[in-house]
Motif scaffolding. Structure first.
Motif, PDB file in Angstrom:
ATOM      1  N   GLY A   1       6.841  -0.502   7.253  1.00 39.44           N
ATOM      2  CA  GLY A   1       6.047   0.127   8.283  1.00 39.44           C
ATOM      3  C   GLY A   1       5.227  -0.414   9.765  1.00 39.44           C
ATOM      4  O   GLY A   1       5.892  -1.886  10.079  1.00 39.44           O
TER       5      GLY A   1
ATOM      6  N   ASN B   1      -0.698   1.058   4.921  1.00 36.45           N
ATOM      7  CA  ASN B   1       0.304   0.659   4.185  1.00 36.45           C
ATOM      8  C   ASN B   1      -0.099   0.050   2.779  1.00 36.45           C
ATOM      9  O   ASN B   1       0.774   0.071   2.641  1.00 36.45           O
ATOM     10  CB  ASN B   1       1.222  -0.875   5.166  1.00 36.45           C
ATOM     11  CG  ASN B   1       2.052  -0.131   6.870  1.00 36.45           C
ATOM     12  OD1 ASN B   1       2.729   0.316   6.370  1.00 36.45           O
ATOM     13  ND2 ASN B   1       1.204   0.019   8.128  1.00 36.45           N
TER      14      ASN B   1
ATOM     15  N   VAL C   1       5.706  -4.826   6.604  1.00 37.49           N
ATOM     16  CA  VAL C   1       4.486  -4.571   7.601  1.00 37.49           C
ATOM     17  C   VAL C   1       5.320  -5.074   9.207  1.00 37.49           C
ATOM     18  O   VAL C   1       5.210  -6.621   9.077  1.00 37.49           O
ATOM     19  CB  VAL C   1       3.493  -4.462   7.465  1.00 37.49           C
ATOM     20  CG1 VAL C   1       2.446  -3.386   8.552  1.00 37.49           C
ATOM     21  CG2 VAL C   1       2.905  -3.158   6.347  1.00 37.49           C
TER      22      VAL C   1
END
Ligand code: AHR
Length: 632
Positions: free
Chosen positions: A393, A411, A419
């Motif tokens: 993400g 997230n 992430v």
């Protein structure tokens, strides 16, 4: 100072892929850079959609020898080479009694680089309506017309596109060569994909990479290669598809445009203001990653553009198509040679899968909720079809404040595995934030630090980065991957600095940050060893504000800005004149500050925070800032 270490303590394990590289086609990093093609605009696809100054003949000049006569134009009509390679060169020849007419290519920036004794592979697609055929002469020469290789001649026959090839051997070294393709006789000769590659590419791969640049990247021994961008992947994300041609320009980066035979590949407007040929495409990225022992890590657009564009697509069909294309990408990388996309990979020369394990969706997203809704659609589809793939993400740029926090929260709440974080800050920031990840939630998503650099290309920057990397290693249980950015910059075409590796047409050199990356990447430990430093405080005293900070008029333009110490030493100066090293004039700038030797200019715009490190190491100077208000 005393450093106390406890070698017996367990310490944090460090993965072999902690350090990697991020390749983006910025600063001519691909065409005119890592991609070894020497001919600029080889397929005559350049146009104003790429850059307002471009036309299909950009890079080319009509030329003649021995009194040759003709007309050079470009055409985008039914006679084209391929539906995605639409424009071609048309030569109307009128040389019944001799003479040759054609075009000359000046290569990228300063010209075509040739090494004496080196072999150069020429190829062109051609067709002619002259019943007896058309004699074609290919020459390498300098700007004054002096030969740099024995000419190559070919006879073009028939009015069907055919590929003609040959090898030219350079007799002299130069970084300013020219390639001319000229034809005799009469009639209409059509040419496309006029190409010249050094035979000596990295690993001698056809359609390959410039050896010195690829070797410098390989010498880092990166654990992964993130590609193809960056903001690049958001180019024209909102563009749909033209029903008739299925090919509007300036559409988002789509991997399917970049694979298959090069003459069938599209070109596209590049986010950074030029045309990208896609000659360096997904197959080549995967192959390069494999060649250097790195994990491939593609980034696909999320159809919510970050990088200051701030739009989300409302086109559900387009979103679905991108999600389906991403599943096809995974099949291209990992599917058996019998699968639809695995077959294409095999036909390009790689029957074995490439072993894709990680994929990122989105880059520097500014619309957290819209982005995350799309991300979840991609993630669900990928995890359902390919449960082994880690879907990464995005957290937006670090300086986006609430956006960054919101994206992290989304997230975290959704249990995303990893992430992507980005930040470009002053060296002082890096020195002061080595503990950034000490407090990250050990139960939350892991961190992929996909882009970072301290702003400057000096020794002080690389030392700050080295210091910061020790903080990443100490937190290697949370920070799983990290890549400096950008990787490459052509000194003659710079959109972003600092950069890790610099180059011109025939030379390349690593920055001091490159040496730091190389040191860390070549010596990745198995685990950290807990340590403690005792001694006098080393905390720098930051200098903030106080040098004209509040007196800048936000609507004025300044030039000749300089910062000096009491003894007159100029720490920083810039006259803001045009040129690669110039900053944009100071119109509408928000605030300026000097922090511990770093000269910081902040702007209200998302993309324009610029910081330059001055050549100072001490922290408390009595500084004077002088700026001359521009008469204009
Ligand atoms: O690395 C250069 C650019 O910085 C990238 O394209 C983008 O992601 C970031 O803003």
């Amino acid at each position: 100072y005393t450093i106390t270490v406890d070698p017996a303590a367990a310490g944090t394990p460090i993965s072999d892929s902690l350090y990697g590289v991020f390749f983006e086609d910025i600063n001519f990093a691909a065409d005119g850079g890592l991609y070894a093609e020497l001919v600029r605009n080889r397929s005559f696809e350049f146009g104003p959609a790429d850059n307002r100054s471009y036309s299909p003949l950009t890079g080319w000049t009509p030329t003649a020898d021995a009194g040759g006569v003709g007309v050079a134009s470009t055409a985008d009509d039914a006679a084209r080479l391929h539906e995605r390679n639409r424009t071609y060169l048309r030569l109307d020849l009128d040389n019944p009694g001799g003479g040759r007419y054609g075009v000359t290519n000046a290569g990228f920036t300063t010209g075509i680089a040739l090494r004496a004794g080196g072999a150069y592979d020429f190829s062109v697609w051609a067709r002619t309506d002259a019943a007896a055929g058309t004699p074609l002469t290919v020459t390498l020469h300098d700007a004054a017309g002096q030969p740099l290789a024995a000419p190559l001649t070919r006879a073009v026959r028939g009015d069907r596109w055919t590929r003609y090839t040959g090898t030219l051997k350079a007799t002299r070294s130069t970084d300013a060569g020219r390639l001319s393709v000229r034809a005799g006789g009469t009639g209409v000769l059509r040419l496309d994909m006029v190409s010249l590659f050094p035979h000596d590419t990295f690993r001698e791969r056809p359609n390959g990479l410039r050896r010195d640049l690829a070797e410098k990247i390989a010498a880092l021994r990166p654990g992964f290669v993130r590609f193809p961008g960056g903001c690049l992947v958001n180019t024209g994300s909102m563009s749909g598809y033209d029903a008739a041609s299925n090919w509007p320009r300036a559409r988002s980066y789509q991997w399917k445009d970049t694979v298959g035979p090069v003459e069938t590949r599209a070109t596209n407007a590049n986010f950074w203001g030029y045309n990208q040929s896609y000659g360096l495409g997904y197959y080549e990225y995967f192959q390069f990653a494999e060649d250097i022992g790195a994990m491939p890590l593609p980034v696909v657009p999320a159809l919510v553009t970050g990088c200051g564009q701030n739009q989300a697509t409302a086109d559900e069909a387009l979103l679905q198509r991108h999600i389906a294309d991403t599943l096809d990408l995974i099949e291209f990388a990992n599917g058996p040679a019998s699968s639809t996309w695995g077959r294409l990979r095999a036909s390009m020369g790689h029957p074995r899968p490439f072993g894709l394990t990680h994929l990122a969706v989105g880059n520097e997203e500014n619309l957290p909720d819209a982005y995350f809704a799309n991300f979840q659609r991609f993630r669900a589809a990928i995890e359902a079809a390919h449960p082994g793939i880690t879907v990464i993400g995005n957290s937006g740029p670090d300086d986006a404040g609430a956006t960054f926090d919101r994206l992290w929260q989304l997230n975290r709440d959704a249990g995303v595995d990893m992430v992507d974080e980005h930040y470009y800050n002053s060296p002082a920031w890096f020195l002061q934030n080595t503990t950034r990840y000490d407090s990250y939630d050990r139960a939350g998503p892991k961190v992929f630090l996909g882009e970072y650099a301290s702003q400057g290309n000096k020794l002080a920057n690389s030392l700050a980065e080295a210091s910061y990397l020790t903080g990443l290693e100490r937190n290697a249980d949370v920070v799983r991957m990290a890549s400096y950015a950008p990787l490459l910059a052509n000194v003659d075409n710079v959109q972003w600095r600092p950069d890790l590796i610099w180059f011109d047409n025939d030379e390349s050199w690593g920055s001091t940050s490159y040496q730091v990356q190389k040191l860390f990447m070549n010596n990745v430990g198995d685990r950290t060893v807990p340590s403690r430093v005792t001694g006098p405080s080393t905390a720098p005293t930051p200098i903030t504000g106080g040098i004209g900070l509040s007196t800048w008029a936000t609507s004025a333009t300044y030039d000749d800005v300089r910062v000096t110490t009491p003894d007159g030493t100029v720490l920083f100066a810039d006259d803001f004149s045009a040129g690669a090293d110039a900053w944009t004039p100071l119109a509408n700038r928000g605030s300026w500050s000097v922090v511990d030797g770093a000269y910081t200019q902040s702007d209200t715009g998302a993309q324009d925070t610029l910081v330059r490190a001055a050549d100072v190491t001490a922290s408390d100077y009595d500084l004077t800032l002088r700026a001359r208000k521009n008469a204009g």
